[in-house]
Each structure stands twice: as structure tokens, then as C-alpha cells.
Design an enzyme around this catalytic site. Structure first.
Site, PDB file in Angstrom:
ATOM      1  N   GLY A  55       0.851  -1.190   0.000  1.00  0.00           N
ATOM      2  CA  GLY A  55       0.000   0.000   0.000  1.00  0.00           C
ATOM      3  C   GLY A  55       0.880   1.231   0.000  1.00  0.00           C
ATOM      4  N   TYR A  83       3.945  -3.205   2.482  1.00  0.00           N
ATOM      5  CA  TYR A  83       3.224  -2.532   3.572  1.00  0.00           C
ATOM      6  C   TYR A  83       2.640  -3.586   4.522  1.00  0.00           C
ATOM      7  CZ  TYR A  83      -0.327   0.275   5.986  1.00  0.00           C
ATOM      8  OH  TYR A  83      -1.106   0.879   6.942  1.00  0.00           O
ATOM      9  N   ASP A 226     -15.274 -10.411 -24.097  1.00  0.00           N
ATOM     10  CA  ASP A 226     -16.043 -10.556 -22.858  1.00  0.00           C
ATOM     11  C   ASP A 226     -17.513 -10.900 -23.126  1.00  0.00           C
ATOM     12  OD1 ASP A 226     -13.659  -9.703 -21.858  1.00  0.00           O
ATOM     13  OD2 ASP A 226     -14.353  -7.692 -21.328  1.00  0.00           O
ATOM     14  N   LYS A 367      -9.274 -10.559 -17.006  1.00  0.00           N
ATOM     15  CA  LYS A 367      -9.288 -10.606 -18.478  1.00  0.00           C
ATOM     16  C   LYS A 367      -8.494 -11.801 -19.030  1.00  0.00           C
ATOM     17  CE  LYS A 367     -10.155  -8.286 -22.369  1.00  0.00           C
ATOM     18  NZ  LYS A 367     -11.409  -7.586 -22.699  1.00  0.00           N
TER      19      LYS A 367
END
Ligand code: XMP
Length: 511
Positions: A55, A83, A226, A367
Site C-alpha cells: 500500500g 506494507y 467478454d 481478463k
């Protein structure tokens, strides 16, 4: 069927999605959840292991994101990355210190101990670092398992299965990152690896069949992978009770309407209604120059055409959409809401007053997984690798007013770009490559005469998700051929320019 699940708690890293994708590539289902999810909600998902992502913030900042503290009592495996490791260090009483400079880029690591997480890896490995704060001292219950020049780079709890990595195993610049993640998933979390595209197709088909029963569904096709794969899955479940609608809005590429219709009808056996609505869109776009107004008009008109076709079909219960996982991951307030740069009306946007229930068979997939499902379902390679194309189509690539004449000019130029990029075998490795018609004319000379004609810009970008992009250094020869062909073969064009801006500060489309 419930799959073994690894939860990735998202603390806002640019790499969070990559962590989940790598885990799935290893054959284990992984889900991204906001860091703020309560311990109760985490437990309901029965994770086999939990990853704390990286992060952008520092554990010292007063508003830095922290998980539900009960998480640290989790009896299963925990892996903190960047992080995430700093959070573990901070929580268990180690020392995290602000670095004087960011450690960014490749770094060599020395393995310090025999450990399941780094099992099978050589003593020295190369990793990718990207952090500001550093671990000065690991907590007392932890031991350092790998060290970089400057600091502890990996640690493990001495009695529990809690691990921390200061570097990023999920990026390709950590060449053995996959092995590290596999060590976490299999020996440490005890996963079997039950996530494959083959089982996805089978389970999803069954699930859709039982959800829809004898009901009917409708699906808007866009010509992209898609919506095609979403339709195929539903078709496999309910056959011709699914009707697909493919609207020719007049803003498609050259021959796109007929070639997509042929493929989906003849090769994929889908039941498709092709609607020629070119004139309607063109009429409504007359005199419109503002890009956002173009988008709104095209979105509205699409919904009207779609509704009319649906009414013609009689009683319909479900609307199939090709929504992907990145669209459904809950956005988290780590960075604050981002500004709307462009409104994206995707083809198949929900006609709200039709009161249809949604079927979104790809909601769980990235994807690249959709492409794998497409191959599994014998979708032609051409369609699997089709570059993304915006819903408003060529309207946002014609700057200024959209007219039939300008559409014809752009289509011819765009076809040449596509042909040459394909001939150079670059099409599949480029995120998007296309032509743009500018709203200016320039002076040229052809033969002995002066010309005053249109300018075409070529755009080609590399990108992972469309959020950021870099222009492609196309070979000189390719650019030369494209330019020559366009000015020689496309009437009304006497100049070609190449767009060399990245996103940001530009966007991919020109409007
Ligand atoms: P930009 O131009 O915002 O594009 O950098 C990022 C990605 O989104 C596509 N795009 C759109 N897609 N409707 C869509 O369905 C739109 O209005 C739209 N505008 C841009 C663009 O092609 C790129 O892949």
C-alpha cells in the site's frame, strides 16, 4: 461449488490485482477484499490463507489503513507483502523506520535460514523492491529468513505460519516470485489447486442452468471477447432461449459488423439478431462536437435500440452481461475517490426500466482468465485477441462532428493501421493501436498541386488495464509504410502524425 480460497486484503497497492492473478495462475481461487473487512466477514469466506497487500501509506501516518485487529489471531497462514510486512512488524512489536530514500528496483537477497517459504530457492535471489519505510528490527517472535544489503527482507514467525516479504513476489521483476507464492499456497496453506478454466466452464454452465431454469435471456454483443464468452456460457446452459443482439451503430470499424456476425453465427452457433441502426445514431450525432455529449447520446440510443429489439422478442427474464472481476472489486477509500475523466458507457449497459435480472458469468474472472475460457470454448483466436474497442467506437476518434464522410475516411485509414500492425506481428502484444481523424486541415503538395486536406494521427499504446499506458516505439519502417499507404490510398488525407504521449498525462482515446 466452494473453492479453496486465498483472501487478499487490499491496502491500496498498485499490485494488489496482480497478487490475486498470480495466485489464480497457480490454480488457487483468490479474492480481493477491502482491508477494512470485519473479522466476522473474513471468517465467513473460510480462507485457506490470507495475504496482506502492499500500500502507498506509512504505518506511522495517523490515517494509515489497519485491518480488524482480530486478524492477527488468525490460526491459518498469513503473508504480509511490503506494507503488509510493515503492518505485521509494527503490530508484533518490531521496529519500522522511515527510510531516508525510497528503495526502488531490483535488489539481491541472501537467504538466511532454511524456511518453507523460500524452499527450493538458491541462496541468493533477485527481487523487486518498491518501498519507503524499512524494517529496522523484526519482532521478537520472528526470525529473519532473508536479508538485503540494507535491511531484513523476509521474516517468519517462530511458531505460527506468519510470514512477511519486504519485496514484491507478484511482479515479473522478481523472477522466482512464482515459486515463493507456490510455497505459500501449497505446503504452507495446504491448498490442492482446484481452480482451472475447464472446471470453471463446467460449474458455471451448471449454475446458470439451474438459476435460469426455463427462462429466457438476452445479451448485447459488442464484438469483444467478454460479451462473446458470457453469451457462450449462457448458450451452453440454456441453448437458443438466449438471444444475442448486435447493434450496428455505424461507429464500428471497417467490415466489423458483418465479420463479427458471421463468426458468432457460423462458428459459435449463437442465436444473434443483427440490427442496422447506423442512420439513427448518425442523425442524433449531427452537429454534436462535445465528447461527453457524444457518449451520452450513443449510450441512450443504444439502450433505445436494445429495448425495441427486446420488446419484439416478447417475454424476457434475464440480461447477460460480460462484467469482469476488476469492475466488481469493491473500491476502497485508501486513496480517496478518483475524479471522473470520461464516462464509459459500455455496450450492454443495463436498460433500467426493463426490470431484467442480471446474469454475469464472468464476475469472478480477470481478463486473461476470460481469454483462457474463450480458448477452452473454441472461440477463434482472432476474437480472443481482439484489442479493446470503446463503446462509442469511432465517434471518439473523430474529433469534432461525426459525419458519414468523416467516418468513411477514418475507417479506411484505420484499416491500414490494423493491417500493417498485424502484418508486423505486433497486434497481440499491443494493448490498442488505431487511427484518429483530427479536426484540422493542413497544406500539402501532391504532384504539382497544392492540397489542403485532413490529418490522421496514429495511436499505439502498451497497457495492462487501460488505466495507465505508454506509447509504443513502432519500428520506423512500419510507420513509414502506414504513412505512405494512408496518404496514397485514403482520399482527403495528406498528412500523418504519430502520437508520442503516455497516459497520464494524456488519455488513450483522443476524446
Ligand atoms: P482512456 O481514453 O480513458 O481509455 O484512456 C481507457 C480505455 O477505455 C476505453 N474507453 C472506453 N470504453 N466506453 C468504453 O466502453 C467509452 O466511452 C470509452 N472511452 C474510452 C479506451 O478505448 C481504453 O481502452
Amino acid at each position: 461449488m466452494a473453492h479453496e480460497t486465498i483472501l487478499v486484503l487490499d491496502f491500496g497497492s498498485q499490485y494488489t490485482q496482480l497478487i490475486a492473478r498470480r495466485i489464480r495462475e497457480a490454480g488457487v481461487y483468490s479474492e480481493i477484499v477491502p482491508y477494512s473487512l470485519s473479522w466476522e466477514e473474513i471468517k465467513e469466506r473460510h480462507p485457506k490463507g490470507i495475504v496482506l497487500s502492499g500500500g502507498p501509506q506509512s504505518v506511522f501516518e495517523s490515517d494509515s489503513p489497519h485491518p480488524d485487529p482480530e486478524l492477527y489471531e488468525f490460526s491459518g497462514p498469513l503473508l504480509g507483502i511490503c506494507y503488509g510486512m510493515q503492518l505485521l512488524t509494527h503490530h508484533f512489536g518490531g521496529v519500522v523506520a522511515p527510510s531516508s530514500c525510497r528503495e526502488y528496483g531490483r535488489a539481491p537477497l541472501q537467504k538466511m535460514l532454511k524456511t518453507p517459504l523460500l524452499d527450493g530457492l538458491p541462496r541468493e535471489i533477485e527481487v523487486w523492491m518498491s518501498h519507503a519505510d524499512r524494517i529496522e528490527q523484526v519482532p521478537e517472535q520472528f526470525e529473519v529468513i532473508a536479508q538485503s544489503d540494507s535491511a531484513p527482507a523476509a521474516m517468519q514467525h517462530s511458531t505460527k505460519t506468519i510470514y512477511g516479504l519486504q519485496f514484491h513476489p507478484e511482479v515479473v521483476h522478481t523472477p522466482l516470485g512464482k515459486d515463493i507464492l507456490s510455497n505459500f499456497l501449497f505446503p504452507i496453506c495446504g491448498c490442492q489447486g482446484d481452480w482451472s478454466m475447464e472446471s470453471f466452464v463446467e460449474e458455471t454452465t451448471k449454475q446458470i442452468a439451474s438459476q435460469l431454469g426455463e427462462d429466457k435471456a438476452i445479451c448485447g454483443l459488442s464484438g469483444g471477447v467478454d460479451s462473446t464468452v458470457a453469451a457462450l456460457l449462457v448458450h451452453r446452459a440454456i441453448g437458443d432461449r438466449l438471444t444475442c443482439i448486435f447493434v450496428d451503430n455505424g461507429l464500428l470499424r471497417k467490415n466489423e459488423f458483418s465479420s463479427v456476425l458471421d463468426t458468432v453465427r457460423e462458428e459459435l452457433n449463437l442465436n444473434v439478431v443483427g440490427v442496422d441502426a447506423q442512420q439513427r445514431f448518425l442523425d442524433r450525432l449531427q452537429g454534436v462536437e462535445d465528447p461527453e455529449l457524444k457518449r451520452r447520446i450513443i449510450g441512450e440510443e443504444f439502450i433505445r435500440v436494445f429495448e425495441e429489439e427486446a420488446t419484439r422478442l416478447g417475454e424476457i427474464d434475464y440480461l447477460v452481461q460480460g462484467t469482469l472481476y476488476p469492475d466488481v472489486i469493491e473500491s476502497i477509500p485508501v486513496r480517496g475517490p478518483s475524479a471522473v475523466i470520461k464516462t464509459h458507457h459500455n455496450v450492454g449497459g443495463l436498460p433500467e426500466n426493463m426490470s431484467l435480472d442480471l446474469v454475469e458469468p464472468l464476475r469472478e474472472l480477470f481478463k486473461d482468465e476470460v481469454r483462457r475460457v474463450a480458448r477452452e470454448m473454441d472461440v477463434p483466436e482472432d476474437l480472443v485477441h481482439r484489442q479493446p474497442f470503446p463503446g462509442p467506437g469511432l465517434a471518439v476518434r473523430i474529433l469534432g462532428e461525426v459525419t458519414q464522410e468523416r467516418l468513411d475516411t477514418l475507417r479506411e485509414a484505420d484499416e491500414i493501421v490494423e493491417q500493417e500492425i498485424k502484418a508486423a506481428d505486433l497486434y497481440a502484444s499491443i494493448w490498442q493501436s488505431f487511427a484518429v481523424l483530427l479536426p484540422v486541415r493542413s497544406v500539402g503538395v501532391m504532384g504539382d498541386g497544392r492540397t489542403y486536406e485532413n490529418v490522421i494521427a496514429i495511436r499505439a499504446v502498451h497497457s495492462l488495464d487501460g488505466m495507465t499506458a505508454d506509447w509504443v516505439q513502432l519500428p520506423d519502417e512500419l510507420l513509414r509504410t502506414v504513412s505512405n499507404r494512408i496518404v496514397n490510398q485514403v482520399q482527403g488525407v495528406n498528412r500523418v502524425v504519430y502520437d508520442i504521449t503516455s497516459k497520464p498525462p494524456s488519455t488513450i482515446e483522443w476524446e
